[in-house]
Design an enzyme around this catalytic site. Structure first.
Site, PDB file in Angstrom:
ATOM      1  N   ASP A 101      92.307  78.390  13.109  1.00  0.00           N
ATOM      2  CA  ASP A 101      92.985  77.101  12.940  1.00  0.00           C
ATOM      3  C   ASP A 101      93.699  76.695  14.217  1.00  0.00           C
ATOM      4  O   ASP A 101      94.024  75.519  14.400  1.00  0.00           O
ATOM      5  CB  ASP A 101      93.961  77.193  11.766  1.00  0.00           C
ATOM      6  CG  ASP A 101      93.189  77.326  10.456  1.00  0.00           C
ATOM      7  OD1 ASP A 101      92.750  78.445  10.131  1.00  0.00           O
ATOM      8  OD2 ASP A 101      92.987  76.278   9.787  1.00  0.00           O
TER       9      ASP A 101
HETATM   10  C1  LIG Z   1      86.037  76.406  10.334  1.00  0.00           C
HETATM   11  S1  LIG Z   1      87.499  77.285  10.422  1.00  0.00           S
HETATM   12  C2  LIG Z   1      88.266  76.878   8.920  1.00  0.00           C
HETATM   13  C3  LIG Z   1      89.571  77.639   8.783  1.00  0.00           C
HETATM   14  O1  LIG Z   1      90.433  76.882   7.931  1.00  0.00           O
HETATM   15  C4  LIG Z   1      90.728  77.687   6.795  1.00  0.00           C
HETATM   16  O2  LIG Z   1      92.001  77.450   6.284  1.00  0.00           O
HETATM   17  P1  LIG Z   1      92.181  76.465   4.988  1.00  0.00           P
HETATM   18  O3  LIG Z   1      91.091  76.824   4.014  1.00  0.00           O
HETATM   19  O4  LIG Z   1      93.587  76.775   4.500  1.00  0.00           O
HETATM   20  O5  LIG Z   1      92.068  75.067   5.534  1.00  0.00           O
HETATM   21  C5  LIG Z   1      90.613  79.090   7.312  1.00  0.00           C
HETATM   22  O6  LIG Z   1      91.745  79.447   8.069  1.00  0.00           O
HETATM   23  C6  LIG Z   1      89.369  78.977   8.139  1.00  0.00           C
HETATM   24  O7  LIG Z   1      89.176  79.999   9.043  1.00  0.00           O
END
Ligand SMILES: CSC[C@H]1O[C@H](OP(=O)(O)O)[C@H](O)[C@@H]1O
Length: 371
Positions: free
Chosen positions: A249
């Protein structure tokens, strides 16, 4: 073919897959403006660092095109205010901030070139739409670079077969505009006939792995096995792995990387078991303005999300009422535990214990990212 995370067209507007209902239901919901975009991101109906940035940008594009049609004035000021608002939905994924800054530059350039309100609205919408194609291209490049790195590491370790790879959360077509980042590397390995098995962690408490990654692996016919987060160590100890690959992220100047909670423990386990640990991310996830991972803002999600199981959007409480809760959505993996950072421009060269991310971001990409 995996369900698409979103559908966008100038005439049809924007619809997004409500990921809170996947895999039981595949429901698309309309995003008619920037407020809707903010809400679906905040609620995690749409999630994934690259995808939430694109949905935010496109939700505003739908509204901007409506205002252009209605010949509304004050385009630049209105777009600036709306982009600032969209930045308040979730704090950790830097893609949202880089995207808004890049689109902000498009607006300022249009103003500086003397464009009228209609032209400024359209300049914004054109740039937002172009990001969709760029994202899929970037993910395919990440797929190739990541697959090359994993297979090279296996060869160096004397293994020429297909890869056994572990991953956490969801980093596939449901976290991007298509193909995916870390899951995109698994797709590329599979396409090359070099994926023996993908082990996906269920990824408590939101269950992106059990609900979304498992769904993508099954839909696309990749050999996948679902495990509890607590099983990762035993699997490495008993079954052996060729690599771990995760998304991000936010990757800061020294390579420290924020990702879904549980990623740091996976990195520690990988180091203990001698498993190469890779982070896969497009350049829009890099943030050279922060020098160290301790500076990354970590989102804390509502207690209810940890205390309950949500099925088809309906919560069923599991935890004892009255218990205190700590529910950070991300953690930070120090660069020293990362074997390689895979981007759409190749791997960031590793120094002894960290990475020089700023030296890697090519001048032209740095401008797009607003860095
Ligand atoms: C393509 S990387 C997506 C990244 O975002 C996710 O977090 P969230 O589901 O809370 O938005 C997760 O950290 C992933 O690695």
């Amino acid at each position: 073919m995996v369900l698409e995370s979103l559908h966008f067209s100038r005439d049809g507007g924007l619809e997004v897959l409500d990921q809170l209902q996947v895999p039981q239901k595949k429901t698309y919901i309309r995003v008619k403006d920037s407020q809707d975009a903010w809400t679906v991101v905040r609620n995690m109906q749409v999630r994934g660092a690259p995808l939430l940035a694109m949905v935010s940008a496109l939700g505003l594009a739908v509204e901007a095109l409506e205002r252009a049609k209605a010949k509304r004035e004050g385009a630049a000021e209105w777009l600036r205010e709306r982009m600032s608002f969209l930045k308040t939905s979730r704090p950790t994924a830097v893609n949202l901030f880089n995207t808004m800054d890049a689109l902000g530059k498009v607006v300022e350039d249009a103003v500086a070139s003397g464009r009228n309100d209609q032209q400024i609205y359209h300049a914004y919408a054109d740039a937002a739409e172009q990001m969709l194609e760029e994202d899929v291209k970037a993910n395919k490049a990440i797929g190739d670079a990541g697959a090359d790195a994993i297979l090279a590491a296996m060869k160096a370790a004397g293994r020429d077969g297909a890869a056994r790879v572990m991953t956490i959360c969801n980093t596939g077509a449901l976290a991007t505009a298509g193909w995916g980042t870390a899951l995109g590397v698994l797709r590329t390995l599979h396409a090359r006939g070099k994926l023996e098995r993908a082990y996906c962690l269920e990824t408590r408490p939101y269950n992106q792995g059990a609900r979304l990654t498992a769904f993508e692996l099954v839909e696309d016919g990749l050999p996948g096995t679902l495990i509890c987060d607590s099983m990762a160590a035993a699997l490495m100890q008993r079954c052996g792995l060729d690599a771990c690959i995760v998304g991000a992220d936010r990757v800061v100047a020294n390579g420290d990387s924020a990702n879904k909670i549980g990623t740091y423990s996976l990195a520690v386990l990988s180091r203990h078991h001698g498993v190469p640990f890779y982070v896969a991310a497009p350049l829009t996830t890099l943030d050279v303005n922060l020098k160290h991972g301790s500076e990354i803002p970590i989102e804390e999600r509502p207690d209810e999300e940890l205390c309950s199981l949500k099925v088809e959007g309906v919560s069923h409480r599991v935890a004892a009422p009255g218990i205190g809760v700590w529910n950070p959505a991300f953690d930070v993996t120090p660069a020293s535990l990362i074997s390689g950072i895979v981007t759409d421009c190749g791997l960031i060269p590793k120094r002894s214990q960290d990475f020089d991310v700023a030296a890697f971001v090519p001048e032209k990409k740095r401008k797009v990212n607003g860095q």
